[in-house]
Design a protein around this motif. Structure first.
Motif, PDB file in Angstrom:
ATOM      1  N   ARG A 120      -3.175   5.492  -1.757  1.00 30.66           N
ATOM      2  CA  ARG A 120      -3.443   4.082  -1.980  1.00 30.66           C
ATOM      3  C   ARG A 120      -4.566   3.897  -3.000  1.00 30.66           C
ATOM      4  O   ARG A 120      -5.483   4.697  -3.086  1.00 30.66           O
ATOM      5  N   VAL A 134      -2.586  -1.134  -3.790  1.00 27.95           N
ATOM      6  CA  VAL A 134      -1.546  -0.584  -4.659  1.00 27.95           C
ATOM      7  C   VAL A 134      -1.073   0.752  -4.090  1.00 27.95           C
ATOM      8  O   VAL A 134      -1.820   1.735  -4.118  1.00 27.95           O
ATOM      9  N   PRO A 135       0.142   0.841  -3.547  1.00 28.54           N
ATOM     10  CA  PRO A 135       0.664   2.136  -3.106  1.00 28.54           C
ATOM     11  C   PRO A 135       0.799   3.093  -4.299  1.00 28.54           C
ATOM     12  O   PRO A 135       1.309   2.708  -5.356  1.00 28.54           O
ATOM     13  N   THR A 136       0.335   4.321  -4.120  1.00 29.28           N
ATOM     14  CA  THR A 136       0.445   5.342  -5.168  1.00 29.28           C
ATOM     15  C   THR A 136       1.136   6.595  -4.629  1.00 29.28           C
ATOM     16  O   THR A 136       1.004   7.679  -5.189  1.00 29.28           O
ATOM     17  N   THR A 139       6.069   5.061  -3.288  1.00 27.13           N
ATOM     18  CA  THR A 139       6.821   3.908  -2.793  1.00 27.13           C
ATOM     19  C   THR A 139       7.403   3.148  -3.980  1.00 27.13           C
ATOM     20  O   THR A 139       6.670   2.758  -4.885  1.00 27.13           O
ATOM     21  N   PRO A 140       8.716   2.925  -4.013  1.00 30.25           N
ATOM     22  CA  PRO A 140       9.323   2.284  -5.188  1.00 30.25           C
ATOM     23  C   PRO A 140       9.012   0.794  -5.262  1.00 30.25           C
ATOM     24  O   PRO A 140       8.768   0.135  -4.250  1.00 30.25           O
ATOM     25  N   MET A 141       9.033   0.265  -6.472  1.00 25.87           N
ATOM     26  CA  MET A 141       8.906  -1.169  -6.689  1.00 25.87           C
ATOM     27  C   MET A 141      10.173  -1.851  -6.177  1.00 25.87           C
ATOM     28  O   MET A 141      11.272  -1.329  -6.367  1.00 25.87           O
ATOM     29  N   SER A 156       2.508  -4.714  -6.550  1.00 22.75           N
ATOM     30  CA  SER A 156       2.090  -3.611  -7.423  1.00 22.75           C
ATOM     31  C   SER A 156       2.519  -2.257  -6.878  1.00 22.75           C
ATOM     32  O   SER A 156       2.622  -2.058  -5.665  1.00 22.75           O
ATOM     33  N   ARG A 157       2.741  -1.337  -7.802  1.00 21.88           N
ATOM     34  CA  ARG A 157       2.956   0.066  -7.484  1.00 21.88           C
ATOM     35  C   ARG A 157       2.207   0.887  -8.533  1.00 21.88           C
ATOM     36  O   ARG A 157       2.137   0.493  -9.706  1.00 21.88           O
ATOM     37  N   HIS A 159       1.284   4.932 -10.231  1.00 22.35           N
ATOM     38  CA  HIS A 159       1.663   6.329 -10.365  1.00 22.35           C
ATOM     39  C   HIS A 159       0.794   6.973 -11.446  1.00 22.35           C
ATOM     40  O   HIS A 159       0.188   6.285 -12.271  1.00 22.35           O
ATOM     41  N   VAL A 167      -0.628   1.182 -13.164  1.00 27.32           N
ATOM     42  CA  VAL A 167      -0.323   0.201 -12.118  1.00 27.32           C
ATOM     43  C   VAL A 167       0.591  -0.863 -12.715  1.00 27.32           C
ATOM     44  O   VAL A 167       0.232  -1.538 -13.684  1.00 27.32           O
ATOM     45  N   THR A 169       2.746  -4.376 -12.052  1.00 27.38           N
ATOM     46  CA  THR A 169       2.711  -5.538 -11.162  1.00 27.38           C
ATOM     47  C   THR A 169       3.682  -6.604 -11.653  1.00 27.38           C
ATOM     48  O   THR A 169       3.733  -6.901 -12.853  1.00 27.38           O
TER      49      THR A 169
END
Length: 255
Positions: A120, A134-136, A139-141, A156-157, A159, A167, A169
């Protein structure tokens, strides 16, 4: 007897000089997560960006080292230009204590705290004491046909691309502005932040704005964040609908 000793020292010096660069330990002072990726955690000052189209070298909270590099140009669509020019139709909902919105909150004078784990990224804004998780962890958008109801802060996601945290969004409502100068946006707005650590005291945040409804082409701007001094904490921020309740009861002398 001194000559052989001098030759020995010179020989050793030459030998060390020709060693491969990899033999020299790197002086990497960038904080890192257990997996080796940069750790963005900390309380950060950032550029006070009233108008994202104008450059500034000032931090919002008087720290040194902030910088805002504006986009080379901003190209409105006809709808975007009409909205930009029709100032009478603009409504600044922050005057009623409603959210600044994601991009505008980054341009206020208030600090931001980032807390990061491998799963996160938590971005906590002192302005309005709001936060964004923001999941990191992969987890897919949500797909376009299943995007949640448009919101003030979007979905937001995050990577990693190398040592850069990206990020993405989307899913914004159209009730906020990109900045205090009130550059407009619609519900098609997508924001991509690229956080890159320069050193342990500075991080750059490159922002790409895409909104085909209001802007003909995507545009970018870059901000440099400066770490605030050790021990700095976010302060309480309270907004109460213009303080009407407080004002009424203080005047009346009641509690």
């Amino acid at each position: 007897m001194a000559r052989p000793l001098t030759l020995a020292v010179l020989s050793a010096t030459v030998f060390l000089a020709v060693l491969p660069a990899v033999a020299q330990p790197a002086d990497d002072t960038i904080p890192r997560l257990p997996g080796g990726k940069p750790d963005l955690s900390g309380v950060w000052d950032h550029p006070r960006t009233n108008d994202l189209a104008r450059a500034t070298n000032e931090c919002g909270s008087i720290t040194k080292g902030c910088k805002h590099v504006p986009p080379p140009s901003i190209s409105f669509t006809p709808l975007g230009l009409a909205k930009w020019n029709d100032k009478a139709s603009h409504v600044d909902w922050t005057a009623r204590c409603l959210p600044w919105g994601y991009t505008r909150a980054w341009g206020t004078e208030y600090p931001v705290e980032i807390v990061q784990t491998p799963q996160r990224l938590a971005i906590m804004f002192e302005s309005n004491n709001v936060y964004k998780i923001v999941p990191t962890d992969g987890t897919p958008m949500p797909p376009d046909d299943r995007t949640p109801e448009p919101s003030w802060w979007g979905v937001s996601r995050g990577h990693w691309e190398g040592d850069t945290m990206v990020v993405e969004t989307k899913g914004f409502n159209a009730t906020t502005y990109l900045d205090t100068a009130e550059h407009p946006h619609g519900e098609q707005l997508q924001v991509v932040d690229r956080f890159q650590t320069i050193d342990k005291h500075h991080v750059t945040r490159e922002v790409t704005i895409t909104d085909p409804e209001y802007y003909e082409t995507p545009f970018k701007y870059t901000g440099t964040l400066a770490r605030m001094k050790p021990g700095t904490e976010l302060m309480e921020f309270v907004c109460m609908e213009n303080n009407k309740w407080v004002e009424r009861h203080l005047v009346a002398g009641t509690h």
